[in-house]
Design a protein around this motif. Structure first.
Motif, PDB file in Angstrom:
ATOM      1  N   LYS A  17      37.163  34.011  53.763  1.00 43.12           N
ATOM      2  CA  LYS A  17      37.887  33.594  52.607  1.00 43.12           C
ATOM      3  C   LYS A  17      37.980  34.797  51.775  1.00 43.12           C
ATOM      4  N   ALA A  18      37.036  35.467  51.430  1.00 43.67           N
ATOM      5  CA  ALA A  18      37.026  36.617  50.615  1.00 43.67           C
ATOM      6  C   ALA A  18      38.058  37.912  51.312  1.00 43.67           C
ATOM      7  N   VAL A  19      38.004  37.956  52.503  1.00 44.46           N
ATOM      8  CA  VAL A  19      39.074  38.817  53.133  1.00 44.46           C
ATOM      9  C   VAL A  19      40.288  38.393  52.736  1.00 44.46           C
ATOM     10  N   ALA A  20      40.433  37.074  53.002  1.00 45.28           N
ATOM     11  CA  ALA A  20      41.955  36.644  52.871  1.00 45.28           C
ATOM     12  C   ALA A  20      42.503  36.772  51.510  1.00 45.28           C
ATOM     13  N   GLU A  21      41.503  36.399  50.708  1.00 48.31           N
ATOM     14  CA  GLU A  21      41.979  36.136  49.056  1.00 48.31           C
ATOM     15  C   GLU A  21      42.164  37.913  48.872  1.00 48.31           C
ATOM     16  N   SER A  22      41.612  38.743  49.498  1.00 54.15           N
ATOM     17  CA  SER A  22      41.859  40.045  48.993  1.00 54.15           C
ATOM     18  C   SER A  22      43.267  40.738  49.165  1.00 54.15           C
ATOM     19  N   VAL A  23      43.850  40.112  50.364  1.00 51.66           N
ATOM     20  CA  VAL A  23      45.443  40.461  50.748  1.00 51.66           C
ATOM     21  C   VAL A  23      46.276  39.583  50.296  1.00 51.66           C
ATOM     22  N   ARG A  24      45.806  38.167  49.760  1.00 57.21           N
ATOM     23  CA  ARG A  24      46.736  37.204  49.634  1.00 57.21           C
ATOM     24  C   ARG A  24      47.920  37.670  48.656  1.00 57.21           C
ATOM     25  N   THR A  25      47.560  38.392  47.522  1.00 54.22           N
ATOM     26  CA  THR A  25      48.481  38.463  46.528  1.00 54.22           C
ATOM     27  C   THR A  25      49.767  39.591  46.934  1.00 54.22           C
ATOM     28  N   THR A  26      49.445  40.286  48.394  1.00 52.99           N
ATOM     29  CA  THR A  26      50.603  41.360  48.630  1.00 52.99           C
ATOM     30  C   THR A  26      51.489  40.522  49.619  1.00 52.99           C
ATOM     31  N   LEU A  27      51.482  39.051  49.774  1.00 51.37           N
ATOM     32  CA  LEU A  27      52.441  38.533  50.681  1.00 51.37           C
ATOM     33  C   LEU A  27      53.955  38.501  49.995  1.00 51.37           C
ATOM     34  N   GLY A  82      55.384  40.444  46.556  1.00 55.54           N
ATOM     35  CA  GLY A  82      54.029  40.860  46.574  1.00 55.54           C
ATOM     36  C   GLY A  82      53.582  41.927  45.763  1.00 55.54           C
ATOM     37  N   MET A  83      52.266  42.074  45.470  1.00 56.02           N
ATOM     38  CA  MET A  83      51.897  42.988  44.605  1.00 56.02           C
ATOM     39  C   MET A  83      51.226  44.220  45.489  1.00 56.02           C
ATOM     40  N   ASP A  84      51.036  45.276  44.874  1.00 53.45           N
ATOM     41  CA  ASP A  84      50.197  46.528  45.752  1.00 53.45           C
ATOM     42  C   ASP A  84      48.859  46.418  45.597  1.00 53.45           C
ATOM     43  N   THR A 143      49.280  50.658  48.542  1.00 58.09           N
ATOM     44  CA  THR A 143      50.130  49.833  49.709  1.00 58.09           C
ATOM     45  C   THR A 143      49.797  48.406  49.422  1.00 58.09           C
ATOM     46  N   ASN A 144      50.808  47.663  50.209  1.00 56.52           N
ATOM     47  CA  ASN A 144      50.680  46.190  50.342  1.00 56.52           C
ATOM     48  C   ASN A 144      50.794  45.671  51.589  1.00 56.52           C
ATOM     49  N   ASP A 145      50.676  47.036  52.613  1.00 60.51           N
ATOM     50  CA  ASP A 145      50.613  46.376  53.932  1.00 60.51           C
ATOM     51  C   ASP A 145      49.023  45.903  54.342  1.00 60.51           C
TER      52      ASP A 145
END
Length: 556
Positions: free
Chosen positions: A30-40, A44-46, A59-61
């Motif tokens: 869940k922590a990994v998913a949360e780390s990129v969730r705001t880039t979707l 999305g943020m960078d 990046t937001n890739d």
């Protein structure tokens, strides 16, 4: 044994089992998913990632963020592999796949707390994933290879939200032209689209060269800068005097002998150049070295030569010009030569490069990407990589889906109906899967600054009325027909994301025992050289070695 304890593991080993092991692994995922969730999504943020050397990546890739992060936890790495698989297979949708995997784990955690067994969850998730694939394929819209406008919309959708968005119309047109050009009977290999970056100018000044740009210069100043209607020789051997295979010692007793020896070497080099001239070569690309004397002879003959070209460039040159790479100068014939309308040395932002253009049938092309700063150029390159992948996949499969969370909303509704037809506790797992899929439209709304509940209610209302192609417009906040708006993405992006996310979540849920050797704790080393316990208590309690982002300490 006298009731003596039986010790199986070494003292340094750590073991976590049962519910604790599941909880620890789910938390890591869940922590990994949360780390990129705001880039979707388009709003999305960078992320700024700084490594130990101070190098910065903005990046937001999704896959780039996860690769740059210093993740050590084994369960967290399984989620990272989901993104890498998505990148390799499709080129886009990496954040989507990771966010779905994280949400599947979160929903599973709730059911585990209700004493639903992990095996039942795994079975339910697999059934749901199979049904999801069917629903997505039923929703798919056919696209032909000649539908250039739709292909450009697909390319533009993949760039949305990334650094290339300001010039996405120009870039999407370049991407589609590039992929259509390199397509042949064997399929589409995007490796034949070379990307060259140049800091300077604006993104909109990027261009497509139907040919090859080699990041090299002429080997001799007296060689011509430009050759028109050029016959091109491609060599993977050096234009140098061959060394003896055996260790040999030559004793020279007087200056005349030395001169004879040098004259003989010079004669060999002259013969090589004469051979190239005899077959009609105007330009020579050599994968290895060119002797100084040979350079002089080539310049005298008016031949433009390049040395130490990369193997990948040689392959592209052969493909673009129709030439064959030759391993021995003595064996070269006129039939081995390639042809280009123009070969010349030009400057790009102060760097000299060799342009091979005006080829008869360019099966290898080069995209020259420009941008104001290095960070901008790098992000544009990542966006172009994604776009190339989705256009390739679309041409291969010929099927697309509307964007804006439309497929996920339809999936969630269909899966809830499907769950009612399934008996047993698997029904709960399928319902949890449907709730997890809702994370995509909900996150799109959150990242756009919209109310996620209002957006979801409106989306579900439209889909319940049979409007399958309706999704969320992140710019206006309205629920609109995504197909009509030209917001579409390949079917394979979604099917691959669902399959990869499900497999990773199921694998993590089925782990009920974690046994870690002493050197896998993920802790740091103090000044004494002793291992310190990592934050969260190593493998035994929580995140263990999620390490942070390179040089950013424990930012996670």
């Amino acid at each position: 044994m006298g009731n003596q304890p039986l010790i199986v593991l070494s003292e340094d080993s750590q073991r976590t089992s049962g519910r604790d092991a599941q909880s620890m692994n789910i938390t890591a995922g869940k922590a990994v998913a949360e780390s990129v969730r705001t880039t979707l999504g388009p709003k999305g943020m960078d992320k700024m990632l700084v490594d130990n050397s101070g190098n910065v990546v903005v990046t937001n890739d999704g896959v780039t963020i996860l690769k740059e992060m210093d993740i050590e936890h084994p369960a967290a790495n399984m989620i990272v592999e989901v993104a890498e698989t998505q990148e390799d297979e499709v080129g886009d949708g990496t954040t989507t796949s990771v966010v779905i995997a994280g949400e599947l784990l979160a929903k599973a955690e709730d059911l585990l707390d209700q004493d639903i067994h992990a095996t039942i969850l795994a079975q339910g998730y697999r059934q749901a994933a199979g049904k999801a694939k069917e629903v997505l394929e039923d929703m798919a819209i056919d696209v032909g290879a000649e539908d250039t406008e739709e292909l450009e919309q697909i390319a533009a959708t993949a760039m949305t939200g990334k650094g290339a968005e300001t010039a996405k119309d120009t870039l999407s047109s370049l991407v589609v032209r590039a992929v259509q050009t390199v397509a042949d009977d064997d399929g589409i290999d995007t490796d034949n689209v070379k990307i060259e970056t140049s800091v300077g100018g604006s993104v909109s000044e990027s261009e497509l060269i139907e040919g090859v740009i080699v990041n090299k210069e002429r080997v001799h100043d007296n060689m011509p800068y430009y050759k028109e209607d050029a016959n091109i020789a491609l060599l993977d051997t050096a234009i140098e005097v061959k060394e003896t295979e055996l260790d040999a010692e030559i004793n020279v007793t007087d200056p005349d002998q030395l001169q004879q020896f040098l004259d003989q070497e010079e004669k060999q080099l002259q013969e090589m150049v004469d051979q190239l001239k005899a077959v009609g070569a105007d330009v020579v690309f050599c994968q290895k070295g060119i002797d100084d004397m040979a350079q002089h002879f080539l310049a005298e003959e008016g031949i433009l030569a390049v040395r130490r070209a990369k193997k990948s460039d040689m392959k592209r040159l052969a493909r673009a010009t129709g030439g064959r790479v030759v391993s021995n100068v003595d064996d070269i014939t006129e039939d081995d030569l390639g042809f280009a309308g123009s070969v010349g040395e030009k400057d790009i932002a102060g760097d000299s490069r060799i342009f091979v253009e005006d080829v008869e049938e360019a099966k290898s092309v080069t995209l020259v990407l420009r941008g104001g700063t290095e960070h901008v150029v790098d992000e544009v390159e990542r966006a172009i990589d994604d776009s190339l992948g989705v256009v390739r996949v679309t041409l291969e499969d010929g099927k697309v889906l509307p964007g804006g969370g439309a497929p996920e909303t339809e999936l969630a509704l269909e899966l809830r109906d499907y769950a009612d037809t399934v008996g047993g506790r698997e029904q709960l797992a399928i319902e949890a899967f449907a709730d997890a899929i809702d994370v995509i439209p909900r996150t799109l709304a959150e990242n756009a600054g919209l109310d996620p509940i209002d957006s979801l209610v409106e989306l579900r209302s439209e889909h319940s009325s049979g409007n399958q192609t309706f999704g969320l417009d992140a710019y206006t906040g309205d629920v609109v027909d995504m197909q009509a708006d030209g917001v579409v993405e390949p079917l394979r992006v979604k099917t691959q994301a669902v399959e990869s996310a499900t497999e990773a979540a199921v694998m993590i849920l089925r782990i009920d025992d974690v046994i870690a050797a002493g050197d896998l704790k993920g802790g740091s080393t103090d000044d004494d050289g002793d291992d310190e316990m990592p934050p969260g208590g190593g493998m035994g309690g929580g995140m263990g070695g999620m390490g942070g982002m390179g040089g950013m300490g424990g930012a996670m």
